[in-house]
Design an enzyme around this catalytic site. Sequence first.
Site, PDB file in Angstrom:
ATOM      1  N   CYS A 115      -4.846  -7.248  -4.708  1.00 24.54           N
ATOM      2  CA  CYS A 115      -4.672  -6.027  -3.899  1.00 24.54           C
ATOM      3  C   CYS A 115      -3.383  -5.292  -4.283  1.00 24.54           C
ATOM      4  CB  CYS A 115      -4.679  -6.423  -2.421  1.00 24.54           C
ATOM      5  SG  CYS A 115      -4.203  -5.115  -1.286  1.00 24.54           S
ATOM      6  N   CYS A 159      -1.142  -4.228  -1.362  1.00 26.11           N
ATOM      7  CA  CYS A 159      -0.498  -5.420  -0.780  1.00 26.11           C
ATOM      8  C   CYS A 159       0.778  -5.748  -1.543  1.00 26.11           C
ATOM      9  CB  CYS A 159      -1.436  -6.633  -0.847  1.00 26.11           C
ATOM     10  SG  CYS A 159      -2.966  -6.434   0.076  1.00 26.11           S
TER      11      CYS A 159
END
Length: 106
Positions: free
Chosen positions: A31, A34
């Site tokens: 991600c 993230c």
Amino acid sequence: MATINVTDNSWQSDVLEADKPVLVDFWAEWCGPCKMIAPALEEISDELADKITIAKMDIMENTGVPGEIGVQSIPLMVLYKDGKPVAQKLGAAPKGQLKQWIESEL
């Protein structure tokens, strides 16, 4: 204090039974957003260490808790107080916005 890693096995003690609020960052290695917010969360963890614990849970390595609470998109940050979710924020944001949101929810 740096962020802590939480697992399905440590969830009960690290989050639900914590003696102060815990912000859980649900994330995954693949991600991009993230990874973008990770350094900001580390800094915020140091700056607000006396008020909150910031924890990270890798949803690929720990599928139990994210499945139970219905994590569908990441990054997802959920604030727990007294073992209960009280606020959540979906998606990446600049450090200033993240810190302001956390402080407003404490």
